[in-house]
Motif scaffolding. Structure first.
Motif, short mmCIF file in Angstrom:
data_model
loop_
_atom_site.label_atom_id
_atom_site.label_comp_id
_atom_site.label_asym_id
_atom_site.label_seq_id
_atom_site.Cartn_x
_atom_site.Cartn_y
_atom_site.Cartn_z
N ASN A 145 -38.53 -18.63 -6.96
CA ASN A 145 -39.60 -19.19 -7.27
C ASN A 145 -38.46 -21.30 -7.76
OD1 ASN A 145 -41.62 -18.11 -7.04
ND2 ASN A 145 -41.06 -17.23 -9.04
N VAL A 146 -38.05 -21.64 -7.03
CA VAL A 146 -37.13 -22.63 -6.76
C VAL A 146 -36.45 -22.98 -4.97
CG1 VAL A 146 -35.95 -22.66 -8.99
CG2 VAL A 146 -34.95 -22.16 -7.40
N GLY A 147 -35.86 -24.40 -5.23
CA GLY A 147 -35.89 -25.20 -3.52
C GLY A 147 -34.24 -24.87 -3.69
N LEU A 148 -33.83 -25.68 -2.87
CA LEU A 148 -33.23 -26.04 -2.47
C LEU A 148 -32.80 -27.66 -3.55
CD1 LEU A 148 -32.15 -26.06 1.09
CD2 LEU A 148 -31.52 -24.14 -0.99
N PRO A 149 -31.72 -27.74 -4.58
CA PRO A 149 -31.54 -28.89 -5.30
C PRO A 149 -31.08 -30.02 -4.21
CG PRO A 149 -29.70 -27.26 -5.95
CD PRO A 149 -31.23 -26.42 -4.87
N THR A 150 -30.72 -31.25 -4.48
CA THR A 150 -30.31 -32.32 -4.09
C THR A 150 -29.01 -32.08 -4.43
OG1 THR A 150 -31.67 -33.74 -5.96
CG2 THR A 150 -32.08 -33.60 -4.13
N ALA A 151 -28.74 -33.31 -3.89
CA ALA A 151 -27.19 -33.12 -3.93
C ALA A 151 -26.73 -33.54 -5.52
CB ALA A 151 -26.60 -34.63 -3.04
N GLY A 152 -25.48 -32.86 -6.25
CA GLY A 152 -25.26 -33.16 -7.93
C GLY A 152 -26.53 -31.71 -8.53
N HIS A 153 -27.17 -31.55 -8.00
CA HIS A 153 -28.26 -30.68 -8.78
C HIS A 153 -28.19 -29.68 -8.71
CE1 HIS A 153 -29.95 -34.82 -8.98
NE2 HIS A 153 -30.07 -34.77 -10.24
N VAL A 154 -28.69 -28.98 -10.21
CA VAL A 154 -28.93 -27.00 -9.85
C VAL A 154 -29.92 -27.29 -10.21
CG1 VAL A 154 -28.05 -25.17 -11.38
CG2 VAL A 154 -26.53 -27.22 -10.86
N ALA A 155 -30.33 -26.18 -9.88
CA ALA A 155 -31.37 -25.79 -9.79
C ALA A 155 -31.95 -24.32 -10.79
CB ALA A 155 -32.84 -25.33 -8.88
N GLU A 156 -32.73 -24.03 -11.92
CA GLU A 156 -32.29 -21.82 -12.25
C GLU A 156 -33.12 -21.72 -12.02
OE1 GLU A 156 -30.27 -22.75 -16.90
OE2 GLU A 156 -29.33 -24.25 -16.13
N PHE A 157 -33.18 -19.97 -11.85
CA PHE A 157 -34.26 -19.79 -11.91
C PHE A 157 -34.00 -18.29 -12.81
CE2 PHE A 157 -31.72 -18.08 -8.20
CZ PHE A 157 -31.64 -17.18 -8.51
N LYS B 121 -32.77 -14.98 -13.39
CA LYS B 121 -30.93 -14.82 -13.59
C LYS B 121 -30.02 -15.41 -13.16
CE LYS B 121 -32.19 -10.75 -16.50
NZ LYS B 121 -31.49 -9.14 -16.23
N GLY B 122 -30.34 -17.18 -12.80
CA GLY B 122 -29.01 -17.55 -11.21
C GLY B 122 -29.79 -19.01 -11.54
N LYS B 123 -28.94 -19.16 -10.56
CA LYS B 123 -28.91 -20.56 -10.73
C LYS B 123 -28.06 -21.05 -8.33
CE LYS B 123 -26.65 -21.87 -14.59
NZ LYS B 123 -25.89 -22.30 -15.74
N VAL B 124 -29.04 -22.08 -8.63
CA VAL B 124 -28.64 -22.61 -7.21
C VAL B 124 -28.04 -23.57 -6.98
CG1 VAL B 124 -29.11 -23.49 -4.74
CG2 VAL B 124 -30.68 -21.48 -6.09
N LEU B 125 -26.45 -23.57 -6.68
CA LEU B 125 -25.83 -25.10 -7.26
C LEU B 125 -25.56 -25.49 -5.72
CD1 LEU B 125 -24.33 -22.60 -8.70
CD2 LEU B 125 -23.38 -24.29 -9.00
N TRP B 126 -26.00 -26.79 -5.58
CA TRP B 126 -25.30 -27.79 -4.43
C TRP B 126 -24.24 -28.03 -4.38
CZ3 TRP B 126 -22.67 -32.71 -4.03
CH2 TRP B 126 -22.84 -33.46 -2.30
N SER B 127 -23.55 -27.58 -3.14
CA SER B 127 -21.84 -27.52 -3.13
C SER B 127 -21.15 -28.33 -2.51
CB SER B 127 -21.43 -26.25 -2.65
OG SER B 127 -22.01 -25.47 -1.46
N GLY B 128 -21.96 -29.56 -1.45
CA GLY B 128 -21.73 -30.45 -0.62
C GLY B 128 -22.46 -30.82 0.82
N LEU B 129 -22.47 -31.23 1.60
CA LEU B 129 -23.75 -31.18 2.23
C LEU B 129 -24.01 -30.13 3.45
CD1 LEU B 129 -25.29 -33.59 4.39
CD2 LEU B 129 -22.63 -34.43 5.95
N GLY B 130 -25.32 -30.65 2.91
CA GLY B 130 -25.99 -29.19 3.95
C GLY B 130 -25.44 -27.49 3.36
N GLN B 131 -25.12 -27.74 1.85
CA GLN B 131 -24.38 -26.29 1.69
C GLN B 131 -24.97 -26.11 0.18
OE1 GLN B 131 -20.23 -25.49 2.01
NE2 GLN B 131 -20.18 -26.06 4.12
#
Length: 108
Positions: free
Chosen positions: A45-57, A59-69
């Motif tokens: 229920n979350v997409g890929l966050p933009t550069a420098g951002h984190v999306a929470e879902f 029990k977890g998180k999606v972290l931007w970690s670099g260009l295209g990663q």
């Protein structure tokens, strides 16, 4: 993991293992970022966050970690995520390659 329960106390400061159960790196194949974002949204229920951002879902998180990663971290089963991305992204499991700690206390 190997660090489960590890902690260290100095004065009022406490350093504890805060590592998530799973960490998966997500690197979409060329031209597949939109498909990966849509698949991820369908799974957690979350997409890929933009550069420098984190999306929470949940029990977890999606972290931007670099260009295209991105790193998907948390308490979840990795099989569904890795299977969903098998043909649209590189998705190596990273849980045994990272250590995450939480430092608390007045001097932290």
């Amino acid at each position: 993991g190997a660090l489960d329960g590890l902690h260290s106390e100095i004065g009022d400061m406490l350093l504890v293992d805060a590592g998530p159960r799973a960490i998966v790196s997500v690197a979409p194949f060329r031209g597949r970022s939109l498909a990966v974002g849509e698949s991820l949204s369908g799974l957690v229920n979350v997409g890929l966050p933009t550069a420098g951002h984190v999306a929470e879902f949940g029990k977890g998180k999606v972290l931007w970690s670099g260009l295209g990663q991105w790193l998907v971290c948390g308490d979840f089963e990795t099989d569904g995520l890795m299977n969903a991305f098998a043909k649209i992204a590189a998705v190596p499991y990273q849980g045994d390659a990272w250590a995450v700690f939480k430092l608390t206390g007045s001097s932290a």
